[in-house]
Design an enzyme around this catalytic site. Structure first.
Site, PDB file in Angstrom:
ATOM      1  N   GLU A 140      14.346 -15.196   0.788  1.00 50.52           N
ATOM      2  CA  GLU A 140      14.715 -16.197   1.807  1.00 50.52           C
ATOM      3  C   GLU A 140      13.756 -17.384   1.779  1.00 50.52           C
ATOM      4  O   GLU A 140      14.046 -18.438   2.318  1.00 50.52           O
ATOM      5  CB  GLU A 140      14.601 -15.594   3.228  1.00 50.52           C
ATOM      6  CG  GLU A 140      15.632 -14.575   3.587  1.00 50.52           C
ATOM      7  CD  GLU A 140      15.222 -13.804   4.865  1.00 50.52           C
ATOM      8  OE1 GLU A 140      14.311 -14.237   5.606  1.00 50.52           O
ATOM      9  OE2 GLU A 140      15.842 -12.744   5.078  1.00 50.52           O
ATOM     10  N   ASP A 189       0.839  -1.197   0.000  1.00 52.48           N
ATOM     11  CA  ASP A 189       0.000   0.000   0.000  1.00 52.48           C
ATOM     12  C   ASP A 189       0.881   1.257   0.000  1.00 52.48           C
ATOM     13  O   ASP A 189       1.872   1.331   0.736  1.00 52.48           O
ATOM     14  CB  ASP A 189      -0.870  -0.019   1.263  1.00 52.48           C
ATOM     15  CG  ASP A 189      -1.883   1.098   1.284  1.00 52.48           C
ATOM     16  OD1 ASP A 189      -2.704   1.155   0.363  1.00 52.48           O
ATOM     17  OD2 ASP A 189      -1.857   1.924   2.219  1.00 52.48           O
TER      18      ASP A 189
HETATM   19  C1  GLC Z   1      -4.151   3.172  -0.716  1.00 50.99           C
HETATM   20  C2  GLC Z   1      -5.361   2.272  -0.630  1.00 50.99           C
HETATM   21  C3  GLC Z   1      -6.521   3.108  -0.164  1.00 50.99           C
HETATM   22  C4  GLC Z   1      -6.208   3.655   1.204  1.00 50.99           C
HETATM   23  C5  GLC Z   1      -4.901   4.437   1.195  1.00 50.99           C
HETATM   24  C6  GLC Z   1      -4.395   4.691   2.585  1.00 50.99           C
HETATM   25  O1  GLC Z   1      -4.258   4.134  -1.689  1.00 50.99           O
HETATM   26  O2  GLC Z   1      -5.583   1.643  -1.850  1.00 50.99           O
HETATM   27  O3  GLC Z   1      -7.720   2.386  -0.150  1.00 50.99           O
HETATM   28  O4  GLC Z   1      -7.233   4.499   1.629  1.00 50.99           O
HETATM   29  O5  GLC Z   1      -3.880   3.727   0.543  1.00 50.99           O
HETATM   30  O6  GLC Z   1      -3.919   3.510   3.174  1.00 50.99           O
END
Ligand code: GLC
Length: 546
Positions: free
Chosen positions: A256, A204
């Site tokens: 790993e 993310d």
């Molecule tokens: C990314 C995710 C989104 C989230 C953001 C904060 O863009 O896809 O859904 O709100 O990160 O974590």
């Protein structure tokens, strides 16, 4: 393709937005039990792997992207034992599992942030996050002018006087990736889940971890040239060069473990070159190609995106990963449902003009699916794409849950419209999402006419979106020309995309307003709509055997 080619170079990965996929315990929220019960569906659909949105312990201020404990599953979704069972069962079905990992920020309920609050200004506990004194008299102004992606300032002040940084909601404090504890903790979390059998991670906000240590004000965006927005040389907090060192270490962690583990970066980069930097040798394996998702429904635009992406990625030896929709953007059936589909601008919500013509959007979505699944590399399917679900654009304000709605001062309805629970069967809500005797309604209301789009309604209907996807995935799996590899453009009018892949495969997509005479071929393997007299209608696509 040789049998030693890693699976992720050509995988079709299905995104499970777990809150909305299938509810096993009747509380109106999807969960691991629901997902396990639908593994046979996913197997029959023909996908290779699942990316599962965050399932960790979370107060759900941002649908689970605010993680309080990365080694625990939220009780809404199940337990770690359920997750282990899911991984095991999915593997038995030949399906790999890729959870989401959220390294840019934690929840404000995470033990580290709670310890930082308790310890006070200047403490080592606070150094794991980004705390600063404010500016101006009494420090009453935020430390700089950064803004939250969800609206409002990126800083919140604590009663003690200090401010902390959150590029998203205040409940999502940003971690300090200059701190060795942060590095060690995430390497340990990766190992925790890799040793439980996960096949990779979706990272993310992969482009957000490194911040300019000086935390300078955001300068105004560089002036456009010929009307084109120009990238920053180095943005103070997005896509900075330092971020790659983190991923080189993560790659070593993945290596790993046995088998081919795989990372996919959610990295919003200004240019294909900058995106390719994430997937250089020794770095991450793959990165979402958001340029494809942002492109307008226009042959010239799409062709340029395809060419630029493939050129940059092949320079670094990485495969492309095509994507049309996800849990953050308007569903493409609705995006394409406007006569003119504008190019999407990163970091802005897509605000389509005019009302949706869903028949048009559906025709284009069918064609886009055949285009995407024919391109070299891997592809992502967002749950419900295979049912042709549209964005639910008329959710009542009272049900909205995305923090964007509040943070934008009720000017942006946010992302709930693409997160509505899936329709599986039956004539009335919850359409098999929860069992009939469920104790609660789905966490977002489903449109009454979604009975027509349920898995049950579409199964066996040769004209349905679901059967199109099933057939396309079956052909793709069997066809030696599809997945990883190369492609060659064929001569065609400017509004028609036609390309060939060896051996013996041609894809044609008609984005013009006139029917197009198909090139010479031996058979039609698959078409997004009826073909008469060898003519491909506007907004249609076809796979040909040549
Ligand atoms: C990314 C995710 C989104 C989230 C953001 C904060 O863009 O896809 O859904 O709100 O990160 O974590």
């Amino acid at each position: 393709m040789s049998s030693t080619t890693p699976w992720w170079r050509s995988a079709v990965i299905y995104q499970v937005y777990i809150r909305s996929f299938a509810d096993g315990d009747g509380d109106g929220v999807g969960d691991i039990a629901g997902l396990r019960s639908r593994l046979p569906y996913l197997k029959a659909l023909g996908v290779d792997a699942l990316w599962i949105n965050p399932w960790y312990k979370s107060p759900m201020a941002d649908g689970g992207y605010d993680v309080a404990d990365y080694r625990a599953i939220d009780p809404l979704f199940g337990t770690v034992a359920d997750a282990e069972q899911l991984i095991e069962e999915a593997h038995r079905h030949g399906i790999r599992i890729i959870p989401d990992i959220v390294p840019n920020h934690t929840s404000d309920q995470h033990a580290w942030f709670q310890a930082a609050l308790a310890a006070g200004p200047g403490s080592p506990e606070r150094d794991r996050y980004i705390f600063r004194p404010g500016r101006g008299p009494e420090g009453a102004e935020p430390p700089n002018n950064w803004v939250s992606c969800f609206g409002g300032p990126a800083w919140t002040r604590l009663p003690g006087g200090d401010w902390y940084l959150h590029l998203y909601a205040p409940e999502q404090p940003d971690l300090n990736w200059q701190h060795p504890d942060v590095h060690a903790e995430f390497e340990s979390i990766l190992r925790f889940w890799f040793s439980r059998g996960v096949d990779g991670f979706r990272i993310d906000v992969a482009h957000g971890l490194a911040k300019d240590p000086e935390l300078p004000d955001l300068a105004s965006q560089p002036a456009p040239v010929d009307g084109q927005p120009q990238p920053y040389v180095q943005h103070p907090h997005w896509d900075r060069d330092e971020v790659h060192a983190i991923y080189r270490t993560w790659r070593k962690v993945a290596d790993e473990f046995d088998g081919d583990r795989c990372f996919v970066a959610e990295a919003w980069a200004d240019t294909p070159e900058r995106l390719a930097a994430y997937v250089r040798p020794g770095g991450l394996h793959t990165a979402f190609n958001f340029d494809f998702l942002m492109a307008s429904w226009d042959a010239k635009d799409l062709r340029a995106v395809i060419d630029d992406s493939l050129a940059m990625l092949s320079d670094v030896g990485a495969p492309a990963t095509w994507v049309l929709s996800n849990h953050d953007v308007m569903r493409h059936t609705s995006r394409y449902a406007r006569k003119t589909v504008a190019r999407w601008v990163p970091n802005q919500r897509y605000q389509p003009q005019g009302t949706a013509d869903l028949d048009l959007g559906t025709r284009r979505a069918r064609a886009a699916a055949l285009l995407m699944l024919a391109l070299p590399g891997g592809a992502y399917i967002y749950q419900g794409d295979e049912l042709g679900l549209p964005e639910v654009e008329d959710l009542p304000e009272s049900v909205l849950q995305d923090p964007i709605w509040e943070r934008s001062g009720h000017t942006d309805k946010g992302r709930d419209g693409c997160r509505v629970p899936l329709p599986w069967s039956g004539q009335t809500a919850p359409f098999g999402f929860s069992q009939a005797d469920a104790s609660a309604e789905p966490w977002l209301p489903q449109p009454a006419n979604w009975s027509e789009r349920s898995v049950e309604a579409q199964t066996g209907d040769e004209t349905s979106m679901l059967e199109l996807y099933r057939t396309a995935l079956r052909l793709r799996r069997a066809h030696p020309a599809l997945g990883d590899g190369t492609m060659t453009w064929l001569d065609a009018p400017a509004d028609v995309l036609a390309f060939h892949r060896e051996p013996g495969f041609t894809c044609v997509v008609n984005l013009s307003n006139e029917a197009y005479q198909l090139p010479e071929h031996s058979t039609i393997s698959l078409a997004s709509g009826p073909i008469r007299d060898g003519l491909l209608e506007p907004d249609h696509a076809v796979w040909l055997k040549v």
